[in-house]
Design a protein around this motif. Structure first.
Motif, PDB file in Angstrom:
ATOM      1  N   LYS A 174       0.832  -1.208   0.000  1.00 56.46           N
ATOM      2  CA  LYS A 174       0.000   0.000   0.000  1.00 56.46           C
ATOM      3  C   LYS A 174       0.866   1.257   0.000  1.00 56.46           C
ATOM      4  O   LYS A 174       0.584   2.228  -0.716  1.00 56.46           O
ATOM      5  CB  LYS A 174      -0.921  -0.002   1.211  1.00 56.46           C
ATOM      6  CG  LYS A 174      -2.003  -1.071   1.177  1.00 56.46           C
ATOM      7  CD  LYS A 174      -2.829  -1.045   2.466  1.00 56.46           C
ATOM      8  CE  LYS A 174      -3.872  -2.161   2.471  1.00 56.46           C
ATOM      9  NZ  LYS A 174      -4.629  -2.177   3.751  1.00 56.46           N
ATOM     10  N   LYS A 177       2.628   1.670  -3.394  1.00 52.65           N
ATOM     11  CA  LYS A 177       1.642   2.071  -4.406  1.00 52.65           C
ATOM     12  C   LYS A 177       1.307   3.557  -4.270  1.00 52.65           C
ATOM     13  O   LYS A 177       1.170   4.275  -5.269  1.00 52.65           O
ATOM     14  CB  LYS A 177       0.368   1.221  -4.281  1.00 52.65           C
ATOM     15  CG  LYS A 177       0.410  -0.089  -5.055  1.00 52.65           C
ATOM     16  CD  LYS A 177      -0.937  -0.774  -5.003  1.00 52.65           C
ATOM     17  CE  LYS A 177      -0.971  -2.010  -5.878  1.00 52.65           C
ATOM     18  NZ  LYS A 177      -0.953  -1.701  -7.323  1.00 52.65           N
ATOM     19  N   LYS A 182       5.713   0.521  -8.990  1.00 53.55           N
ATOM     20  CA  LYS A 182       5.241  -0.692  -9.626  1.00 53.55           C
ATOM     21  C   LYS A 182       5.497  -1.853  -8.666  1.00 53.55           C
ATOM     22  O   LYS A 182       6.609  -2.018  -8.161  1.00 53.55           O
ATOM     23  CB  LYS A 182       6.020  -0.900 -10.928  1.00 53.55           C
ATOM     24  CG  LYS A 182       5.556  -1.995 -11.837  1.00 53.55           C
ATOM     25  CD  LYS A 182       6.503  -2.072 -13.025  1.00 53.55           C
ATOM     26  CE  LYS A 182       6.691  -0.706 -13.654  1.00 53.55           C
ATOM     27  NZ  LYS A 182       7.740  -0.691 -14.683  1.00 53.55           N
ATOM     28  N   SER A 221      -2.674  -7.633  -5.177  1.00 48.21           N
ATOM     29  CA  SER A 221      -2.295  -6.228  -5.349  1.00 48.21           C
ATOM     30  C   SER A 221      -1.067  -6.040  -6.231  1.00 48.21           C
ATOM     31  O   SER A 221      -0.622  -4.917  -6.453  1.00 48.21           O
ATOM     32  CB  SER A 221      -2.008  -5.599  -3.967  1.00 48.21           C
ATOM     33  OG  SER A 221      -3.130  -5.671  -3.134  1.00 48.21           O
ATOM     34  N   ASP A 223       1.219  -5.742  -9.496  1.00 48.92           N
ATOM     35  CA  ASP A 223       1.062  -5.255 -10.868  1.00 48.92           C
ATOM     36  C   ASP A 223       1.642  -6.243 -11.878  1.00 48.92           C
ATOM     37  O   ASP A 223       1.078  -6.434 -12.951  1.00 48.92           O
ATOM     38  CB  ASP A 223       1.770  -3.902 -11.019  1.00 48.92           C
ATOM     39  CG  ASP A 223       1.167  -2.840 -10.125  1.00 48.92           C
ATOM     40  OD1 ASP A 223      -0.073  -2.701 -10.128  1.00 48.92           O
ATOM     41  OD2 ASP A 223       1.920  -2.152  -9.412  1.00 48.92           O
TER      42      ASP A 223
END
Length: 258
Positions: A174, A177, A182, A221, A223
């Protein structure tokens, strides 16, 4: 400390010249460096390292730690094994900061090691990550930094020179991000080859241990999920420290190639 089980015990004994030299250099380099209480050396070390010992005495006067001549047997009693080379240091505990957005570089590279179950393997992984140029390393609250002397030696000093932060994996994702990073995780399922992945900065790379891997919530979560392709058909998994080295240097390669 000859028992194999002692390698898992908390320890602030740093054995060997490389570890001791690293500790002393860090005292001048950073404010939160680990404080040295006492450096012990024996006759063998003194005969072979006169200039180095003079430097250690000079630094002890600057940074206020003791330097004591003792027996090889005493140093061996402090150490894991007998490869200390006649020198060891006793140090204080070190507090590692909790990860916050303000500590993260704007366009950097960070790695999280989660679930490595051996202090030597952890230290070896940190060595490779540090050598690759990573800006920092994130570890969970339960980590191997309590075995500071062991991981320092297995990392060739990198656990003391790296910027290390403490955070749970979900919260770390978190935070990174929120900083525009990334999120890249290492796993086999639903993955692409690391050579096909875009690993340009900023990157937060997560590497799990061989047994537990990365949690489902973190994977949701992520990418990009990357794998390391093998050169032949082989069902075994690479060790976490091997994966850390390969992936960290692939990030380095992609960000430095011309």
């Amino acid at each position: 400390m000859d028992s194999e089980n002692q390698k898992y015990a908390p320890s602030n004994v740093f054995e060997g010249l490389l570890s001791v030299r690293t500790l002393i250099h860090e005292l001048s380099r950073r404010e939160n460096a680990r404080k040295i209480k006492n450096v012990y050396y024996d006759d063998t070390f003194e005969r072979k390292n006169i200039k180095t010992l003079s430097w250690i005495f000079a630094e002890s006067r600057i940074h206020d730690f003791e330097v004591t001549k003792t027996s090889e047997e005493f140093i061996t009693s402090l150490s894991v094994g007998k490869t200390h080379g006649g020198i060891a240091a006793i140090c204080d505990d070190k507090t590692y900061p909790a990860l916050t957005p303000s500590l993260i570089a704007e366009n950097g590279f960070y790695v999280m090691l989660d679930g490595i179950e051996d202090p030597y393997n952890f230290g070896t992984a940190v060595r490779s990550i540090y050598a690759s140029g990573a800006d920092g390393i994130v570890v969970p609250e339960r980590n191997w930094m309590s075995s500071a002397g062991i991981v320092c030696r297995s990392s060739a000093g990198a656990t003391e020179t790296s910027d290390i932060y403490v955070c749970g994996a979900e919260n770390a994702v978190k935070i990174f991000k929120s900083c525009g990073y990334k999120i890249v995780s290492s796993a086999k399922e639903k993955s692409i080859s690391m050579y096909d992945a875009n690993l340009m900065f900023p990157v937060f790379l997560l590497i799990g241990g061989e047994r537990r891997g990365i949690s489902k919530k973190v994977m949701e979560s992520t990418d990009i999920t990357v794998r390391i392709d093998y050169g032949r058909d082989f069902g075994g998994s690479l060790s976490a420290q091997s994966s850390a080295a390969i992936l960290a240097f692939e990030v380095y390669r992609q960000n430095t190639k011309k």
